[in-house]
Design an enzyme around this catalytic site. Structure first.
Site, PDB file in Angstrom:
ATOM      1  N   LYS A  15       1.032  -1.136   0.003  1.00 39.49           N
ATOM      2  CA  LYS A  15       0.012   0.063  -0.118  1.00 39.49           C
ATOM      3  C   LYS A  15       1.079   1.214  -0.110  1.00 39.49           C
ATOM      4  CE  LYS A  15      -3.551  -2.626   0.481  1.00 39.49           C
ATOM      5  NZ  LYS A  15      -4.997  -2.534  -0.198  1.00 39.49           N
ATOM      6  N   LYS A  45       2.122  -9.218  -1.845  1.00 43.27           N
ATOM      7  CA  LYS A  45       1.567  -9.244  -2.950  1.00 43.27           C
ATOM      8  C   LYS A  45       1.306  -7.957  -3.719  1.00 43.27           C
ATOM      9  CE  LYS A  45      -3.159  -9.872  -3.425  1.00 43.27           C
ATOM     10  NZ  LYS A  45      -3.711  -8.543  -3.398  1.00 43.27           N
ATOM     11  N   ASP A  79      -1.361  -5.029  -5.384  1.00 41.92           N
ATOM     12  CA  ASP A  79      -2.733  -4.699  -5.239  1.00 41.92           C
ATOM     13  C   ASP A  79      -3.456  -5.371  -6.571  1.00 41.92           C
ATOM     14  OD1 ASP A  79      -3.940  -2.722  -2.798  1.00 41.92           O
ATOM     15  OD2 ASP A  79      -5.022  -4.185  -3.809  1.00 41.92           O
ATOM     16  N   GLU A  80      -4.615  -5.174  -6.469  1.00 41.71           N
ATOM     17  CA  GLU A  80      -5.506  -5.838  -7.694  1.00 41.71           C
ATOM     18  C   GLU A  80      -5.634  -4.944  -8.841  1.00 41.71           C
ATOM     19  OE1 GLU A  80      -6.830  -4.979  -4.798  1.00 41.71           O
ATOM     20  OE2 GLU A  80      -8.110  -3.059  -5.414  1.00 41.71           O
ATOM     21  N   HIS A 106      -7.200 -13.259  -7.168  1.00 37.31           N
ATOM     22  CA  HIS A 106      -7.736 -12.118  -6.647  1.00 37.31           C
ATOM     23  C   HIS A 106      -9.175 -11.936  -7.408  1.00 37.31           C
ATOM     24  CE1 HIS A 106      -8.938  -8.195  -5.250  1.00 37.31           C
ATOM     25  NE2 HIS A 106      -7.560  -8.148  -4.480  1.00 37.31           N
ATOM     26  N   LYS A 145     -13.746  -5.719   6.104  1.00 43.22           N
ATOM     27  CA  LYS A 145     -14.450  -4.636   5.506  1.00 43.22           C
ATOM     28  C   LYS A 145     -15.292  -5.043   4.455  1.00 43.22           C
ATOM     29  CE  LYS A 145     -10.899  -3.325   2.145  1.00 43.22           C
ATOM     30  NZ  LYS A 145      -9.845  -2.408   1.468  1.00 43.22           N
TER      31      LYS A 145
HETATM   32  C1  CAP Z   1      -7.203  -5.644   1.094  1.00 47.74           C
HETATM   33  C2  CAP Z   1      -7.183  -5.614  -0.332  1.00 47.74           C
HETATM   34  C3  CAP Z   1      -7.892  -6.591  -1.159  1.00 47.74           C
HETATM   35  C4  CAP Z   1      -9.240  -7.039  -0.723  1.00 47.74           C
HETATM   36  C5  CAP Z   1     -10.073  -7.680  -1.778  1.00 47.74           C
HETATM   37  C6  CAP Z   1      -7.938  -4.325  -0.721  1.00 47.74           C
HETATM   38  O1  CAP Z   1      -6.438  -4.443   1.596  1.00 47.74           O
HETATM   39  O2  CAP Z   1      -5.887  -5.476  -1.130  1.00 47.74           O
HETATM   40  O3  CAP Z   1      -7.844  -6.452  -2.448  1.00 47.74           O
HETATM   41  O4  CAP Z   1      -8.736  -8.341   0.406  1.00 47.74           O
HETATM   42  O5  CAP Z   1     -11.241  -7.960  -0.951  1.00 47.74           O
HETATM   43  O6  CAP Z   1      -7.473  -3.553  -1.927  1.00 47.74           O
HETATM   44  O7  CAP Z   1      -8.763  -3.890  -0.264  1.00 47.74           O
HETATM   45  P1  CAP Z   1      -6.668  -4.275   3.175  1.00 47.74           P
HETATM   46  P2  CAP Z   1     -11.563  -9.435  -0.881  1.00 47.74           P
HETATM   47  O8  CAP Z   1      -6.218  -5.115   4.101  1.00 47.74           O
HETATM   48  O9  CAP Z   1      -5.941  -2.799   3.262  1.00 47.74           O
HETATM   49  O10 CAP Z   1      -8.253  -4.013   3.304  1.00 47.74           O
HETATM   50  O11 CAP Z   1     -10.575 -10.399  -0.160  1.00 47.74           O
HETATM   51  O12 CAP Z   1     -12.739  -9.550  -0.109  1.00 47.74           O
HETATM   52  O13 CAP Z   1     -11.777 -10.054  -2.356  1.00 47.74           O
HETATM   53 MG    MG Z   2      -6.334  -4.638  -2.993  1.00 51.50          MG
END
Ligand code: CAP
Ligand code: MG
Length: 423
Positions: A149, A175, A177-178, A265, A305
């Site tokens: 992040k 990892k 991020d998406e 993801h 969340k």
């Molecule tokens: C988590 C995260 C993931 C989420 C995706 C985000 O970050 O990197 O993409 O977990 O949700 O971008 O929100 P945080 P899910 O730890 O800062 O929340 O796993 O439900 O698909």
């Molecule tokens: Mg993410």
């Protein structure tokens, strides 16, 4: 019109079975079920002069279960309706036109039970849970990871340095991020080279196995080129956004795969999974992903969340990690034999911080990958301390201690609990 309802029918081992929730539009549930069964197989809105009895005999699906009260129906489809090894075609059939029919207001594909012939026609995970535990040399405890992040914005070098701090603090995996692919400010190849170099350095420094999950999400040819680049530079994993890359893209990556672990993801899944009266269940998406062959997939947290109850998340974990799934009417889960398809590792991520680890493990057990992005990089004392706090929260649970007890002589965990609490 062809008749598809046969309440005396019992699915055979060669049938692909679907459970749907349907809300008819001004017609009976029986009529709606007829429309669904026809449009998802050999029928259309009117009789056909070209239809032959032998086609119907061979390929007509049967609506064998209708629950008027709950709106759930079950349809058994002859396996010859589907091309083995072709997930796009399977879903174009049973999750295609039917969503747009005027005969229904709402339609949700709750679960698919695949017959052995279809199961056998897909690769399944290359490593699976045990393969990843062996690769990371983590026998029992949950694996822990983080997501660099801010999601995007760092340069390739800064990304690598941030990842290094997280690795030396104690997490196993870092990892992308998406929404990070190859940006003007963070070129993919440069990020891979720098971050894998930092990964090796952190491994040497800590004496622990560390892994980087680069996001190769892109048009399929570019995605394969990027996966090749990761392989060439000694990477252990690739990450793919399965919804935005699509089932064809995922199958292409899995067919290419040279023993890298594939992390799925699910960004975008909630467009189809969140409304429990319309779309496709996350359980179905997770099953399809295991069948095609992802080694890990995000399944939700129940405590973080993102949307998803403890029961739903736990049902998905069982579905992707067990070998035989028994029917669970209350959760609209069909029986599924997985034969020799390896288990896929459940990943819990999204709004997690060290104060939630004990609750998470109570719901999902140890056989999970726990990822904390903000819950690590938001730590008041920086990334190394944030990573120590994440790992300490897992060590506390594995030692059978409460987080508060363990925090007494672990200041990094104590600082995280002071900031975010433990509930
Ligand atoms: C988590 C995260 C993931 C989420 C995706 C985000 O970050 O990197 O993409 O977990 O949700 O971008 O929100 P945080 P899910 O730890 O800062 O929340 O796993 O439900 O698909
Ligand atoms: Mg993410």
């Amino acid at each position: 019109m062809l008749e598809y309802i046969d309440l005396k029918y019992r699915p055979g081992s060669e049938d692909l079975v679907c459970e749907f929730f349907i809300e008819p539009s001004g017609i009976s549930i029986e009529k709606a079920a007829e429309h669904i069964a026809g449009e998802s197989s050999i029928g259309t809105w009117t009789d056909l002069s070209t239809m032959k009895p032998q086609i119907a005999k061979k390929l007509k699906p049967k609506v064998y279960y209708i629950d008027k009260r709950s709106g759930n129906i079950k349809i058994a489809y002859p396996q010859d309706l589907f091309e083995e090894g072709n997930m796009p075609q399977v879903l174009s059939s049973i999750a295609g036109n039917i969503y747009g029919m005027k005969a229904i207001n709402k339609l949700r594909l709750q679960d698919i039970s695949f017959p052995k012939s279809i199961i056998r026609s897909f690769k399944g995970p290359a490593l699976g849970v045990q393969g990843i535990r062996d690769m990371m040399k983590v026998k029992k405890r949950p694996l822990c990871g983080t997501i660099v992040k801010p999601k995007v914005g760092l340069s390739a070098k800064e990304h690598a340095q941030v990842a290094y701090k997280a690795w030396v603090g104690g997490v196993d995996i870092v990892k992308d991020d998406e929404n990070l692919s190859s940006m003007k400010f963070n070129d993919f190849d440069e990020r891979i080279r720098h971050t894998l170099e930092m990964c090796d350095r952190a491994q040497e420094q800590t004496g622990e196995k560390k892994a980087y999950m680069p996001n190769v999400t892109a048009e399929a040819t570019k995605m394969i080129n990027r996966a090749e680049y990761v392989k060439k530079h000694g990477g252990k994993y690739v990450m793919i956004d399965i919804i935005t890359c699509g089932w064809s893209g995922l199958q292409t990556l899995r067919n290419w795969n040279k023993n890298l672990a594939i992390h799925a993801h699910r960004a975008g899944h909630a467009a189809v999974t969140r409304d429990h009266s319309h779309g496709i269940s996350m359980l179905t998406i997770a099953k399809i992903s295991r069948l095609i062959g992802v080694d890990q997939i995000h399944i939700g947290t129940a405590v973080g969340k993102m949307d998803g109850t403890a029961r739903e998340v736990h049902d998905i974990e069982l579905e992707i990690e067990d070998r035989l799934i028994h029917e669970k009417k209350s959760s609209h889960i069909l029986e599924q034999k997985w034969y020799d398809v390896k288990p896929t590792f459940a990943v819990s991520s999204g709004g997690l911080h060290p104060g939630l680890t004990d609750k998470l493990v109570r719901i999902l057990g140890n056989n999970i990958v726990i990822q904390m992005g903000g819950g690590l990089f938001g730590h008041p004392d920086g990334p190394v301390a944030g990573s120590q706090a994440v790992r300490q929260s897992i060590d506390a649970v594995m030692a059978g201690k409460t987080l508060k007890q363990y925090a007494r002589n672990h200041p990094e965990l104590s600082a995280a609990l002071r900031l975010w609490g433990d509930r």
